[in-house]
Design an enzyme around this catalytic site. Structure first.
Site, PDB file in Angstrom:
ATOM      1  N   LYS A 204      -8.691  -8.549  13.733  1.00  0.00           N
ATOM      2  CA  LYS A 204      -7.587  -7.601  13.024  1.00  0.00           C
ATOM      3  C   LYS A 204      -7.869  -7.821  11.619  1.00  0.00           C
ATOM      4  O   LYS A 204      -7.818  -6.645  10.905  1.00  0.00           O
ATOM      5  CB  LYS A 204      -6.359  -8.251  13.527  1.00  0.00           C
ATOM      6  CG  LYS A 204      -5.329  -7.555  12.787  1.00  0.00           C
ATOM      7  CD  LYS A 204      -5.013  -6.292  13.027  1.00  0.00           C
ATOM      8  CE  LYS A 204      -4.013  -5.678  12.258  1.00  0.00           C
ATOM      9  NZ  LYS A 204      -3.527  -4.493  12.590  1.00  0.00           N
ATOM     10  N   CYS A 258      -0.300  -3.801   5.559  1.00  0.00           N
ATOM     11  CA  CYS A 258      -1.624  -4.404   6.258  1.00  0.00           C
ATOM     12  C   CYS A 258      -2.819  -4.749   5.284  1.00  0.00           C
ATOM     13  O   CYS A 258      -3.300  -5.713   5.305  1.00  0.00           O
ATOM     14  CB  CYS A 258      -1.797  -3.353   7.469  1.00  0.00           C
ATOM     15  SG  CYS A 258      -0.360  -2.873   8.279  1.00  0.00           S
TER      16      CYS A 258
HETATM   17  N1  SAJ Z   1      -5.974   4.483   0.610  1.00  0.00           N
HETATM   18  C1  SAJ Z   1      -6.669   4.428  -0.309  1.00  0.00           C
HETATM   19  N2  SAJ Z   1      -7.901   5.394  -0.091  1.00  0.00           N
HETATM   20  C2  SAJ Z   1      -8.249   5.556   1.316  1.00  0.00           C
HETATM   21  C3  SAJ Z   1      -7.481   5.280   2.322  1.00  0.00           C
HETATM   22  C4  SAJ Z   1      -6.104   4.541   1.808  1.00  0.00           C
HETATM   23  O1  SAJ Z   1      -6.236   4.341  -1.712  1.00  0.00           O
HETATM   24  O2  SAJ Z   1      -9.129   6.209   1.195  1.00  0.00           O
HETATM   25  C5  SAJ Z   1      -4.644   3.557   0.416  1.00  0.00           C
HETATM   26  C6  SAJ Z   1      -3.415   4.348   1.136  1.00  0.00           C
HETATM   27  O3  SAJ Z   1      -2.784   5.198  -0.004  1.00  0.00           O
HETATM   28  C7  SAJ Z   1      -2.312   2.997   1.161  1.00  0.00           C
HETATM   29  C8  SAJ Z   1      -3.211   1.737   1.675  1.00  0.00           C
HETATM   30  O4  SAJ Z   1      -4.484   2.349   1.349  1.00  0.00           O
HETATM   31  O5  SAJ Z   1      -1.778   2.790  -0.076  1.00  0.00           O
HETATM   32  C9  SAJ Z   1      -3.427   1.500   3.222  1.00  0.00           C
HETATM   33  O6  SAJ Z   1      -3.079   2.800   3.977  1.00  0.00           O
HETATM   34  P1  SAJ Z   1      -4.024   3.114   5.181  1.00  0.00           P
HETATM   35  O7  SAJ Z   1      -3.695   4.467   5.574  1.00  0.00           O
HETATM   36  O8  SAJ Z   1      -5.711   2.801   4.828  1.00  0.00           O
HETATM   37  O9  SAJ Z   1      -3.880   1.931   6.280  1.00  0.00           O
HETATM   38  P2  SAJ Z   1      -2.308   1.260   6.836  1.00  0.00           P
HETATM   39  O10 SAJ Z   1      -2.034   0.081   5.882  1.00  0.00           O
HETATM   40  O11 SAJ Z   1      -1.218   2.482   6.883  1.00  0.00           O
HETATM   41  O12 SAJ Z   1      -2.928   0.936   8.121  1.00  0.00           O
HETATM   42  C10 SAJ Z   1      -3.752   0.195   8.291  1.00  0.00           C
HETATM   43  C11 SAJ Z   1      -5.007   0.616   9.454  1.00  0.00           C
HETATM   44  N3  SAJ Z   1      -6.248   0.098   9.544  1.00  0.00           N
HETATM   45  C12 SAJ Z   1      -7.234   0.378   9.209  1.00  0.00           C
HETATM   46  O13 SAJ Z   1      -7.483   1.561   9.177  1.00  0.00           O
HETATM   47  C13 SAJ Z   1      -8.528  -0.575   9.416  1.00  0.00           C
HETATM   48  C14 SAJ Z   1      -4.112   0.600  10.880  1.00  0.00           C
HETATM   49  O14 SAJ Z   1      -5.215   1.013  11.720  1.00  0.00           O
HETATM   50  C15 SAJ Z   1      -3.539  -0.684  10.990  1.00  0.00           C
HETATM   51  O15 SAJ Z   1      -2.884  -0.757  12.260  1.00  0.00           O
HETATM   52  C16 SAJ Z   1      -2.661  -1.154   9.923  1.00  0.00           C
HETATM   53  O16 SAJ Z   1      -3.409  -1.166   8.701  1.00  0.00           O
HETATM   54  C17 SAJ Z   1      -1.983  -2.504  10.377  1.00  0.00           C
HETATM   55  O17 SAJ Z   1      -1.110  -2.725  10.909  1.00  0.00           O
HETATM   56  O18 SAJ Z   1      -2.762  -3.655  10.101  1.00  0.00           O
END
Ligand code: SAJ
Length: 409
Positions: A204, A258
């Protein structure tokens, strides 16, 4: 009589999971210590918004799901309580989890299975949870089986991902792992991998650190491209045409509970070894300050003297959700506070209560009081309303605005 599943913690993960299990006809009680939350769920109202959740809730109610403040005597417990991290030591704070499993020990049956879904640092179950199970066996002769099924769903697409994502289940032996798999496969159409508990715990945090590193790479490219005078979005678009390259998008920072948190567990537990992981965290944490520097530059170039004439669009940690945990906008406001700067305006269509200073709740009033708008979150609303911000200077940190004359990171 049907076997009972008691889901502990009715937050972003526990609630959809409880509803999903009940919607499949399983006998489910959702338990949360928050009296108000339980009352609301008992009275027919959801506690947060998510596409498809209402429909699932109605189906679960039809099937007799119950919500309660007390722990039930059940065959299986699914624990989805918060596991925050200590900002200084960077280690996981397992108190809620320990407390929950301690409460389960008071009411569980001999042979109950406790499945932890909360994200934890590798070794947490061995260090904090197994002793509870061992004491229970020594004191009362009751066996409590442990398993870990880390959640993987993304806010904004939770229900779909709950059904379609692959899952990992860690347990002490195959028999328990299979039993847990039997329950999860009632709603999960993805592959379900069985492994030991520590590998499941580590998988995870490793998944989230992987994404953090990839985003940090994109953010580092932003800074390099600024100096090189290259359009970073064009660069990433072209690089991603390579069949084995998939660079994520740069942005104003990484928020949420996360990706901005879990990598620290590895840094905290393996100091000196988690080097790329630590660098990625530092790069992503530097982005809100980088945005401030860009705001300052653009203000100077355009003779805007007062920060009161600048507005931040978006308070949530990402688009189209109402979750503000660790959000880049909050990080940026914190950074301003440390520099004793204040007065910047803020608006987010998803945040109805006042949580920061100079927060607006009406889009028109917000945009009529500023000369420059900084897009911190790419909500669909702002994509639709591009015409309404045409008269402003725009700093688009999410690359969502298509009109010309937009400043980028
Ligand atoms: N972000 C960027 N650039 C990107 C993608 C995201 O700057 O290309 C930023 C987003 O704006 C946000 C942060 O990263 O601030 C995180 O957003 P996210 O959409 O990447 O992820 P979370 O935190 O909403 O969810 C993640 C997911 N993990 C992965 O994709 C590996 C989700 O599957 C998990 O269940 C979740 O973490 C968790 O609970 O751990």
């Amino acid at each position: 009589m049907k076997e009972l599943i008691n889901v502990i913690g009715l937050g972003y993960i526990g609630l959809p999971t409880a509803l999903m299990l009940a919607s499949k006809g399983l006998s489910v009680v959702g338990t949360d210590l928050n009296v108000e939350k339980v009352r609301q769920l008992q009275n027919g109202a959801l506690t947060f918004e998510e596409e498809g959740l209402k429909c699932l809730y109605n189906k679960a109610l039809e099937n007799g799901i119950k919500f309660s403040n007390v722990y039930e005597t059940a065959e299986m417990y699914i624990v989805a309580v918060p596991t925050p991290f200590n900002k200084f030591s960077k280690k996981v704070v397992a108190d809620y989890l320990i407390n929950a499993v301690g409460n389960i020990a008071k009411v569980c049956k001999n042979g109950s299975i406790v499945v932890v879904e909360s994200t934890i640092s590798p070794g947490t179950i061995e260090r904090f949870i197994r002793p509870i199970a061992e004491n229970l066996f020594e004191d009362e002769g009751k066996k409590m089986h442990l398993a870990h099924a880390p959640e993987r769903i993304i806010p904004g697409n939770m229900i779909n991902e709950l059904i379609h994502n692959n899952r990992t289940i860690g347990a002490d032996n195959l028999q328990i792992a299979q039993k847990v798999k039997g329950i999860y496969s009632m709603f999960c159409e993805g592959e379900i991998e069985l492994t030991d508990i520590k590998t499941a715990e580590m998988s995870k945090v490793v998944e989230n650190a992987y994404r953090d590193i990839n985003i940090a790479y994109a953010n580092e490219l932003v800074k390099i491209c600024k100096v090189a005078d290259v359009d970073v979005y064009e660069l990433i678009r072209i690089a991603n045409k390579h069949p084995r390259v998939n660079i994520l998008s740069p942005g104003p920072g990484v928020g949420g509970h996360c990706i901005s948190v879990d990598p620290w567990f590895l840094v905290g537990d393996y100091p000196g070894l988690a080097n790329i992981i630590l660098s990625a965290r530092k790069i992503n944490d530097s982005m809100p300050e980088y945005v401030l520097e860009r705001i300052d530059e653009i203000m100077a170039q355009n003779n805007i003297e007062l920060v009161e004439r600048v507005g931040l669009y978006g308070l949530t940690y990402k688009e189209n959700v109402d979750d503000i945990r660790e959000s880049p906008t909050l990080q940026l406001l914190d950074c301003m506070k440390r520099h004793l700067a204040k007065g910047i305006k803020v608006y987010d269509p998803y945040i109805k209560e006042d949580i920061v200073e100079n927060q607006y709740h009406d889009f028109e009033t917000f945009v009529s009081n500023i000369d420059m708008i900084v897009i911190m979150v790419g909500h669909d609303e702002i994509k639709r309303r591009q015409k309404d911000i045409d008269h402003l200077l725009i700093l688009d940190t999410r690359n969502v605005i298509t009109s010309k004359n937009v400043f980028k990171l």
